[in-house]
Design a protein around this motif. Structure first.
Motif, short mmCIF file in Angstrom:
data_model
loop_
_atom_site.label_atom_id
_atom_site.label_comp_id
_atom_site.label_asym_id
_atom_site.label_seq_id
_atom_site.Cartn_x
_atom_site.Cartn_y
_atom_site.Cartn_z
N ALA A 176 -3.96 -37.09 -14.05
CA ALA A 176 -2.73 -36.45 -13.58
C ALA A 176 -2.86 -34.94 -13.39
CB ALA A 176 -1.59 -36.76 -14.55
N ILE A 177 -3.62 -34.28 -14.26
CA ILE A 177 -3.73 -32.82 -14.18
C ILE A 177 -4.30 -32.35 -12.84
CG2 ILE A 177 -4.96 -30.82 -15.12
CD1 ILE A 177 -4.44 -31.88 -17.90
N PRO A 178 -5.36 -32.97 -12.31
CA PRO A 178 -5.84 -32.52 -10.99
C PRO A 178 -4.77 -32.59 -9.90
CG PRO A 178 -7.47 -33.93 -12.03
CD PRO A 178 -6.24 -34.01 -12.88
N VAL A 179 -3.95 -33.63 -9.94
CA VAL A 179 -2.88 -33.75 -8.94
C VAL A 179 -1.89 -32.60 -9.07
CG1 VAL A 179 -1.01 -35.21 -8.11
CG2 VAL A 179 -3.14 -36.26 -8.86
N VAL A 180 -1.49 -32.30 -10.30
CA VAL A 180 -0.53 -31.23 -10.54
C VAL A 180 -1.12 -29.87 -10.18
CG1 VAL A 180 0.88 -30.07 -12.28
CG2 VAL A 180 0.66 -32.57 -12.32
N VAL A 181 -2.38 -29.65 -10.53
CA VAL A 181 -3.03 -28.36 -10.26
C VAL A 181 -3.16 -28.13 -8.75
CG1 VAL A 181 -5.21 -27.09 -10.46
CG2 VAL A 181 -4.25 -28.23 -12.46
N VAL A 182 -3.58 -29.16 -8.02
CA VAL A 182 -3.68 -29.02 -6.56
C VAL A 182 -2.32 -28.72 -5.96
CG1 VAL A 182 -4.13 -30.31 -4.43
CG2 VAL A 182 -5.75 -30.43 -6.33
N TRP A 183 -1.31 -29.42 -6.42
CA TRP A 183 0.06 -29.17 -5.93
C TRP A 183 0.46 -27.71 -6.17
CZ3 TRP A 183 4.30 -28.00 -9.23
CH2 TRP A 183 5.55 -27.95 -8.59
N ALA A 184 0.19 -27.17 -7.35
CA ALA A 184 0.57 -25.80 -7.68
C ALA A 184 -0.22 -24.78 -6.87
CB ALA A 184 0.39 -25.55 -9.17
N LEU A 185 -1.54 -24.98 -6.75
CA LEU A 185 -2.37 -24.01 -6.04
C LEU A 185 -2.09 -23.99 -4.55
CD1 LEU A 185 -5.81 -24.50 -7.85
CD2 LEU A 185 -4.14 -22.67 -8.17
N VAL A 186 -1.98 -25.16 -3.94
CA VAL A 186 -1.69 -25.22 -2.51
C VAL A 186 -0.29 -24.69 -2.23
CG1 VAL A 186 -1.42 -26.75 -0.51
CG2 VAL A 186 -3.30 -27.11 -2.11
N GLY A 187 0.64 -25.00 -3.13
CA GLY A 187 2.01 -24.50 -2.96
C GLY A 187 2.09 -22.99 -2.99
N ARG A 188 1.20 -22.36 -3.73
CA ARG A 188 1.18 -20.89 -3.77
C ARG A 188 0.74 -20.32 -2.43
NH1 ARG A 188 1.20 -16.61 -7.13
NH2 ARG A 188 -0.19 -14.86 -6.67
N ILE A 189 -0.16 -21.04 -1.75
CA ILE A 189 -0.67 -20.56 -0.46
C ILE A 189 0.30 -20.91 0.67
CG2 ILE A 189 -2.56 -20.75 1.19
CD1 ILE A 189 -4.35 -21.50 -1.22
N ARG A 190 0.69 -22.18 0.74
CA ARG A 190 1.62 -22.64 1.78
C ARG A 190 2.40 -23.82 1.22
NH1 ARG A 190 2.89 -21.68 6.86
NH2 ARG A 190 3.48 -23.35 8.31
N LYS A 191 3.65 -23.58 0.87
CA LYS A 191 4.44 -24.54 0.11
C LYS A 191 4.58 -25.88 0.82
CE LYS A 191 8.80 -24.94 -2.41
NZ LYS A 191 10.07 -24.27 -2.76
N ILE A 192 4.68 -25.87 2.13
CA ILE A 192 4.96 -27.10 2.86
C ILE A 192 3.82 -28.11 2.74
CG2 ILE A 192 3.99 -26.43 5.10
CD1 ILE A 192 6.51 -27.63 6.37
#
Length: 412
Positions: A176-192
């Motif tokens: 689960a952590i990789p999914v959450v981390v990718v969501w947070a990092l990509v969201g910082r760059i481009r939320k959509i």
């Protein structure tokens, strides 16, 4: 610039447009930008919440094949409707599935009569949407439901699923952590792109962790499963009415607002009629409610689709065409979800719904005088209680409405 849908006398005749209404840019530039914007909108809309749709259908009793058939039917219907309505009115009319409806299914579970009874409820919900488009007093009655209560009901339905990422991290941190981390990092760059990136990560982990023979690409041809509907009172009260309310309040009204904010006057009556009829037609194939899109509408109706508002309808046509292609992958998507570790699907689903939950909760507490009533609705809808086979979503709306009336009478 206010682009208005001019409805001619016959609903089947497209309005005439002069060449002067098109943009002055070169034809290649004028077409490429909205086409790409439409493809991006469809991909984001599909990748972000297709797991929610599949989980919702399974929760009310659908088999893997029936859930895949439902996803295919919805994709085809919303694609065709987006193409036709956008071409017909020359404005970016984006159609989507009811994500809050899928969440409602997950919260309600299997009702008496199983999936055939759920299919009957889908048809009744579509009939209510048709009525809202054809009968103006009925549409006004639906609009009179306090927005704070509708938002609170949706927030209560969403709460359990939005807690899933945290629970998933506690149960299976390595997955689960990789999914959450990718969501947070990509969201910082481009939320959509945050949710699609999280879903892509979850899919990669599913393929990596699936046991040998757990899934196969030999059955990627589209599944089409017909289900005879069964109409029950419990289906009407527990599924059809709450589905209709959350779809109108949480999908159609925001979708209309997005279009108006971008200078368009959407053809509300015809769209309600079209989406209601389409919802009834796809229901026997496992599909459920169609409605105005909100997120994809913003992508297709905004300036990123094209500098000229009169050319943005092409983006919705492009999105509709791409949805037809995405629907062909419904069977494979359902197979992946079926063999996936549950925590991965729960984490991806919860992350996809965090924005909707935040919006619903903000709407629920937006009017201080009605916050107590909204909270009564929220906690009741989130509680999972059931009386006489009727789910918590309906009782939450009833409890909150009664509390609001009680306090209104007391204040007089």
């Amino acid at each position: 610039m206010d682009i208005r849908a001019e409805a001619p006398a016959s609903p089947f005749n497209a309005p005439e447009r002069s060449p002067a209404e098109t943009t002055g840019t070169s034809p290649s530039v004028g077409l490429t930008q909205p086409i790409v914007a439409g493809i991006m909108a469809a991909f984001v809309g599909f990748a972000g919440v297709f797991t929610v749709v599949l989980q919702g259908l399974v929760a009310v009793g659908a088999t893997q094949a029936q859930a895949a058939s439902g996803l295919l039917a919805i994709c085809v219907a919303q694609g065709l409707l987006s193409i036709f309505l956008s071409w017909r009115y020359r404005i970016p009319v984006s159609i989507a599935w009811s994500t809050p409806g899928s969440v409602l299914f997950a919260a309600t579970g299997i009702i008496e009569g199983g999936f055939p009874a759920a299919v009957g409820a889908f048809i009744l919900a579509g009939l209510l949407i048709v009525a809202a488009g054809l009968i103006k007093p009925f549409g006004r009655l639906v609009s009179s439901i306090p927005a704070v209560l509708a938002s609170a009901m949706l927030a209560g339905i969403l709460l359990g699923l939005c807690l899933a990422p945290a629970r998933a991290v506690g149960l299976e941190p390595a997955l689960a952590i990789p999914v959450v981390v990718v969501w947070a990092l990509v969201g910082r760059i481009r939320k959509i792109w945050a949710v699609p990136a999280a879903v892509a990560t979850a899919v990669a982990l599913i393929v990596w962790t699936a046991p040998t023979g757990g899934w196969s690409i030999d059955h990627i041809t589209p599944d089409i499963a017909f289900v005879w509907p069964v109409f029950t009172l419990q289906g009407l009260v527990s599924l059809a009415i709450p589905l209709f309310i959350v779809t109108m309040a949480s999908q159609n009204l925001p979708g209309i607002a997005v279009m108006k904010a971008n200078g368009y006057e959407p053809p509300v009556g015809p769209v309600f009629f079209g989406t209601g009829v389409a919802s009834m037609l796809v229901a026997p194939f496992g599909g459920h409610t169609l409605n105005f899109a909100a997120l994809t509408a913003a992508m297709c109706a905004g300036p990123d689709a094209h500098p000229e508002p009169s050319r943005r309808w092409i983006a919705s046509v492009s999105a509709g065409a791409f949805y037809l292609l995405l629907g062909l992958g419904a069977t494979l998507a359902a197979a992946l979800v079926t063999v996936a570790p549950p925590v991965l699907i729960q984490a991806a689903t919860g992350l996809a719904l965090l924005g909707a939950f935040a919006g619903a909760l903000a709407g629920a507490i937006s009017i201080p005088a009605h916050r107590d009533a909204a909270m009564v609705t929220f906690v009741t809808a989130a509680s999972g209680l059931s009386f006489y086979g009727i789910g918590a979503a309906f009782w939450g709306l009833i409890a909150g409405g009664a509390f609001m009336l009680l306090n209104r009478n007391r204040s007089r």
